[in-house]
Design an enzyme around this catalytic site. Structure first.
Site, PDB file in Angstrom:
ATOM      1  CG  ASN A 120     -12.421  -0.670   3.700  1.00 50.23           C
ATOM      2  OD1 ASN A 120     -12.892  -1.058   4.765  1.00 50.23           O
ATOM      3  ND2 ASN A 120     -11.220  -0.140   3.601  1.00 50.23           N
ATOM      4  CD  GLU A 133      -9.463   6.163   0.405  1.00 54.00           C
ATOM      5  OE1 GLU A 133      -8.394   6.051  -0.236  1.00 54.00           O
ATOM      6  OE2 GLU A 133      -9.523   6.550   1.576  1.00 54.00           O
ATOM      7  CG  ASP A 189      -2.047   1.001   1.109  1.00 57.74           C
ATOM      8  OD1 ASP A 189      -3.206   0.573   0.962  1.00 57.74           O
ATOM      9  OD2 ASP A 189      -1.773   2.233   1.140  1.00 57.74           O
ATOM     10  CB  ILE A 190       0.788   4.249  -2.151  1.00 58.10           C
ATOM     11  CG1 ILE A 190       1.871   5.129  -2.728  1.00 58.10           C
ATOM     12  CG2 ILE A 190      -0.470   5.041  -1.854  1.00 58.10           C
ATOM     13  CD1 ILE A 190       1.572   5.634  -4.132  1.00 58.10           C
ATOM     14  CG  HIS A 245      -6.739  -2.820   3.126  1.00 58.85           C
ATOM     15  ND1 HIS A 245      -6.041  -1.648   2.924  1.00 58.85           N
ATOM     16  CD2 HIS A 245      -7.973  -2.617   2.590  1.00 58.85           C
ATOM     17  CE1 HIS A 245      -6.818  -0.773   2.290  1.00 58.85           C
ATOM     18  NE2 HIS A 245      -7.995  -1.335   2.074  1.00 58.85           N
ATOM     19  CG  HIS A 247      -8.641  -2.960  -2.320  1.00 58.35           C
ATOM     20  ND1 HIS A 247      -9.608  -2.343  -3.089  1.00 58.35           N
ATOM     21  CD2 HIS A 247      -8.523  -2.208  -1.204  1.00 58.35           C
ATOM     22  CE1 HIS A 247     -10.037  -1.258  -2.472  1.00 58.35           C
ATOM     23  NE2 HIS A 247      -9.412  -1.147  -1.320  1.00 58.35           N
TER      24      HIS A 247
HETATM   25  P1  AMP Z   1      -9.872   1.461   0.294  1.00 61.39           P
HETATM   26  O1  AMP Z   1     -10.212   2.655   1.124  1.00 61.39           O
HETATM   27  O2  AMP Z   1     -10.153   0.172   1.009  1.00 61.39           O
HETATM   28  O3  AMP Z   1     -10.485   1.537  -1.092  1.00 61.39           O
HETATM   29  O4  AMP Z   1      -8.292   1.470   0.160  1.00 61.39           O
HETATM   30  C1  AMP Z   1      -7.595   1.908  -0.960  1.00 61.39           C
HETATM   31  C2  AMP Z   1      -6.125   1.794  -0.623  1.00 61.39           C
HETATM   32  O5  AMP Z   1      -5.382   1.923  -1.805  1.00 61.39           O
HETATM   33  C3  AMP Z   1      -5.610   2.854   0.363  1.00 61.39           C
HETATM   34  O6  AMP Z   1      -5.056   2.211   1.505  1.00 61.39           O
HETATM   35  C4  AMP Z   1      -4.545   3.595  -0.459  1.00 61.39           C
HETATM   36  O7  AMP Z   1      -3.435   3.994   0.323  1.00 61.39           O
HETATM   37  C5  AMP Z   1      -4.171   2.546  -1.496  1.00 61.39           C
HETATM   38  N1  AMP Z   1      -3.622   3.064  -2.748  1.00 61.39           N
HETATM   39  C6  AMP Z   1      -4.124   4.046  -3.528  1.00 61.39           C
HETATM   40  N2  AMP Z   1      -3.357   4.221  -4.611  1.00 61.39           N
HETATM   41  C7  AMP Z   1      -2.366   3.307  -4.529  1.00 61.39           C
HETATM   42  C8  AMP Z   1      -1.239   2.978  -5.345  1.00 61.39           C
HETATM   43  N3  AMP Z   1      -0.981   3.625  -6.492  1.00 61.39           N
HETATM   44  N4  AMP Z   1      -0.403   1.994  -4.934  1.00 61.39           N
HETATM   45  C9  AMP Z   1      -0.636   1.337  -3.786  1.00 61.39           C
HETATM   46  N5  AMP Z   1      -1.680   1.588  -2.963  1.00 61.39           N
HETATM   47  C10 AMP Z   1      -2.510   2.572  -3.326  1.00 61.39           C
END
Ligand code: AMP
Length: 128
Positions: A97, A105, A35-36, A112, A110
């Protein structure tokens, strides 16, 4: 159309190689990457390669091969990043989520994988 998939989401771009990622594991139907914005010492995202929005979408429409591959990919990631329970400090939490209430988001399924520290309570109580 509850499962309309937007192929411009950021994980679709990662899968197409348009955006870089720090890959932890890849299999025929799944990809895992860091995760970024990590929320714990270990924070890896595991995604299916197919166009699925949420876990319920995936469970309804993915093939048995995709579902088996994805489930095993998550377990393999836990082994690779050394959070499988058994060692001191071992253990992890899986979170997926979905939708508005889940505060999703990125609209590509995905999970986590979180670990590397004691993670605290799962959620705040809704009436806190
Ligand atoms: P969610 O709120 O469950 O949709 O989580 C989306 C996740 O994607 C968040 O933890 C972000 O930090 C992660 N994220 C967004 N863009 C990237 C990316 N380019 N590379 C890795 N993780 C990302």
């Amino acid at each position: 159309m509850p499962y309309a998939y937007d192929d411009q989401n950021i994980f679709a771009k990662i899968l197409r190689g348009e955006i870089p990622n720090k890959t932890v594991y890849e299999s025929a139907h799944s990809l895992a990457f860091h995760d970024i914005q990590p929320q714990a010492p270990v924070h890896v995202l595991v995604i299916p390669k197919g166009p699925y929005v949420t876990y319920d979408h995936f469970a309804a429409e993915a093939s048995d091969a995709e579902i088996a591959d994805y489930s095993r990919a998550i377990a393999e990631v836990c082994r690779i990043v050394d959070v499988a329970p058994g060692n001191d400090g071992g253990g992890y939490r899986l979170i997926s989520n979905a939708g508005e209430a889940g505060v999703q988001e990125v609209p590509h399924l995905h999970v986590h994988v979180l670990g590397g520290r004691v993670l605290g309570r799962m959620l705040k109580r809704f009436d806190d």
